[in-house]
Design a protein around this motif. Structure first.
Motif, PDB file in Angstrom:
ATOM      1  N   ASN A 154     -15.139   4.368   7.258  1.00  0.00           N
ATOM      2  CA  ASN A 154     -15.007   3.867   8.608  1.00  0.00           C
ATOM      3  C   ASN A 154     -13.666   3.483   9.134  1.00  0.00           C
ATOM      4  O   ASN A 154     -13.531   3.432  10.419  1.00  0.00           O
ATOM      5  N   ASP A 155     -12.815   3.201   8.452  1.00  0.00           N
ATOM      6  CA  ASP A 155     -11.366   2.745   8.893  1.00  0.00           C
ATOM      7  C   ASP A 155     -10.517   3.436   7.825  1.00  0.00           C
ATOM      8  O   ASP A 155     -10.717   3.562   6.823  1.00  0.00           O
ATOM      9  N   ILE A 156      -9.039   3.259   8.226  1.00  0.00           N
ATOM     10  CA  ILE A 156      -8.073   3.887   7.231  1.00  0.00           C
ATOM     11  C   ILE A 156      -7.067   2.920   7.067  1.00  0.00           C
ATOM     12  O   ILE A 156      -6.464   2.538   8.081  1.00  0.00           O
ATOM     13  N   PRO A 157      -6.736   2.164   5.981  1.00  0.00           N
ATOM     14  CA  PRO A 157      -5.801   1.083   5.904  1.00  0.00           C
ATOM     15  C   PRO A 157      -4.559   1.822   6.345  1.00  0.00           C
ATOM     16  O   PRO A 157      -3.960   2.562   5.912  1.00  0.00           O
ATOM     17  N   GLY A 158      -3.689   0.804   7.160  1.00  0.00           N
ATOM     18  CA  GLY A 158      -2.290   1.376   7.626  1.00  0.00           C
ATOM     19  C   GLY A 158      -2.471   1.948   9.029  1.00  0.00           C
ATOM     20  O   GLY A 158      -1.374   2.348   9.290  1.00  0.00           O
ATOM     21  N   TYR A 159      -3.517   2.376   9.403  1.00  0.00           N
ATOM     22  CA  TYR A 159      -3.837   3.073  10.542  1.00  0.00           C
ATOM     23  C   TYR A 159      -4.540   2.472  11.567  1.00  0.00           C
ATOM     24  O   TYR A 159      -5.559   1.663  11.017  1.00  0.00           O
ATOM     25  N   ARG A 160      -4.311   2.760  12.818  1.00  0.00           N
ATOM     26  CA  ARG A 160      -5.300   2.176  13.882  1.00  0.00           C
ATOM     27  C   ARG A 160      -6.083   3.279  14.552  1.00  0.00           C
ATOM     28  O   ARG A 160      -5.628   4.383  14.766  1.00  0.00           O
ATOM     29  N   ALA A 165     -15.079  12.139  14.862  1.00  0.00           N
ATOM     30  CA  ALA A 165     -13.677  12.752  15.289  1.00  0.00           C
ATOM     31  C   ALA A 165     -12.798  11.671  15.851  1.00  0.00           C
ATOM     32  O   ALA A 165     -13.419  10.863  16.677  1.00  0.00           O
ATOM     33  N   VAL A 166     -11.580  11.338  15.386  1.00  0.00           N
ATOM     34  CA  VAL A 166     -10.736  10.242  16.293  1.00  0.00           C
ATOM     35  C   VAL A 166      -9.219  10.496  16.164  1.00  0.00           C
ATOM     36  O   VAL A 166      -8.898  11.586  15.467  1.00  0.00           O
ATOM     37  N   THR A 167      -8.403  10.066  16.841  1.00  0.00           N
ATOM     38  CA  THR A 167      -7.212   9.731  16.919  1.00  0.00           C
ATOM     39  C   THR A 167      -6.433   8.862  16.330  1.00  0.00           C
ATOM     40  O   THR A 167      -7.119   7.725  16.742  1.00  0.00           O
ATOM     41  N   ILE A 168      -5.729   8.750  15.232  1.00  0.00           N
ATOM     42  CA  ILE A 168      -5.337   7.724  14.537  1.00  0.00           C
ATOM     43  C   ILE A 168      -3.574   7.651  14.925  1.00  0.00           C
ATOM     44  O   ILE A 168      -3.163   8.689  15.066  1.00  0.00           O
ATOM     45  N   SER A 169      -3.154   6.614  14.565  1.00  0.00           N
ATOM     46  CA  SER A 169      -1.717   6.375  14.376  1.00  0.00           C
ATOM     47  C   SER A 169      -1.070   5.001  13.476  1.00  0.00           C
ATOM     48  O   SER A 169      -2.225   4.179  13.338  1.00  0.00           O
ATOM     49  N   ARG A 170      -0.080   5.314  12.953  1.00  0.00           N
ATOM     50  CA  ARG A 170       0.344   4.055  12.011  1.00  0.00           C
ATOM     51  C   ARG A 170       0.377   2.979  12.642  1.00  0.00           C
ATOM     52  O   ARG A 170       0.960   2.978  13.626  1.00  0.00           O
ATOM     53  N   GLN A 171      -0.049   1.919  11.969  1.00  0.00           N
ATOM     54  CA  GLN A 171       0.354   0.488  12.553  1.00  0.00           C
ATOM     55  C   GLN A 171       1.630   0.012  12.468  1.00  0.00           C
ATOM     56  O   GLN A 171       2.423   0.397  11.340  1.00  0.00           O
ATOM     57  N   GLN A 175       0.686  -1.123  -0.079  1.00  0.00           N
ATOM     58  CA  GLN A 175      -0.053   0.021  -0.068  1.00  0.00           C
ATOM     59  C   GLN A 175       0.893   1.338  -0.017  1.00  0.00           C
ATOM     60  O   GLN A 175       1.768   1.299   0.698  1.00  0.00           O
ATOM     61  N   GLN A 176       0.440   2.229  -0.815  1.00  0.00           N
ATOM     62  CA  GLN A 176       0.956   3.495  -0.657  1.00  0.00           C
ATOM     63  C   GLN A 176       0.796   4.241   0.670  1.00  0.00           C
ATOM     64  O   GLN A 176      -0.099   3.924   1.367  1.00  0.00           O
ATOM     65  N   GLN A 177       1.867   4.708   1.011  1.00  0.00           N
ATOM     66  CA  GLN A 177       1.908   5.623   2.271  1.00  0.00           C
ATOM     67  C   GLN A 177       1.056   6.833   2.046  1.00  0.00           C
ATOM     68  O   GLN A 177       0.921   7.602   1.145  1.00  0.00           O
ATOM     69  N   TYR A 178       0.145   7.190   2.992  1.00  0.00           N
ATOM     70  CA  TYR A 178      -0.597   8.472   3.015  1.00  0.00           C
ATOM     71  C   TYR A 178       0.300   9.688   3.074  1.00  0.00           C
ATOM     72  O   TYR A 178       1.171   9.940   3.947  1.00  0.00           O
ATOM     73  N   ALA A 179       0.071  10.562   1.953  1.00  0.00           N
ATOM     74  CA  ALA A 179       0.646  11.949   2.196  1.00  0.00           C
ATOM     75  C   ALA A 179      -0.418  12.936   1.848  1.00  0.00           C
ATOM     76  O   ALA A 179      -1.253  12.998   1.198  1.00  0.00           O
ATOM     77  N   PRO A 180      -0.455  13.734   3.219  1.00  0.00           N
ATOM     78  CA  PRO A 180      -1.519  14.576   3.114  1.00  0.00           C
ATOM     79  C   PRO A 180      -1.460  15.608   1.900  1.00  0.00           C
ATOM     80  O   PRO A 180      -0.473  15.899   1.461  1.00  0.00           O
TER      81      PRO A 180
END
Length: 141
Positions: free
Chosen positions: A41-47, A134-140, A19-24
């Motif tokens: 509802n979810d973001i691949p590569g993030y929790r 609203a959520v807080t996410i971090s890279r898996q 997967q490509q890394q998210y670049a804002p």
């Protein structure tokens, strides 16, 4: 089993590609550069580490009488109503910015499940709303 999901063409079979890394995206019109807002509802590569609840941005706009007359004339001949399109784009950007600001005020760094909603109020008012969680996410790892 190596069937394509839902029988849709274009789905990749076999192991997924990396997967490509998210670049804002570049900062635009006051949006926070490192803030992620998605309709999923979810973001691949993030929790999702924390959920802060629903956030929204809202505006009620009235239509300019002259624009309304011009749009009425234009609709008789066909074609894009550029003034109305610009007004809707500006309104959507405003409500997105308000929603993101509310999420940031709560300590979030992302919004999941984002949606737009519009409704007519009377003959000349339009309500535009953007909402999500609203959520807080971090890279898996």
């Amino acid at each position: 089993m190596s069937q394509q999901p839902y029988g849709q063409p274009g789905y990749q079979q076999g192991p997924p590609q990396q997967q490509q890394q998210y670049a804002p995206p570049p900062q635009q019109q006051g949006f926070q550069q490192n803030f992620l807002c998605v309709t999923t509802n979810d973001i691949p590569g993030y929790r999702i580490d924390a959920v802060y609840g629903e956030v929204f941005g809202l505006t009620v706009r009235s239509r300019n009488a002259f624009s309304q007359m011009g749009a009425g004339l234009k609709s008789m001949f066909g074609g894009e109503l550029k003034g109305m399109t610009k007004a809707l784009m500006d309104s959507r950007n405003d409500v997105m910015q308000r929603m993101i600001q509310e999420a940031m005020n709560r300590g979030a760094n992302a919004i999941v499940g984002m949606r737009f909603d519009t409704s007519e109020m009377g003959d000349v008012w339009t309500e535009i709303c953007a909402y999500g969680t609203a959520v807080t996410i971090s890279r898996q790892a």
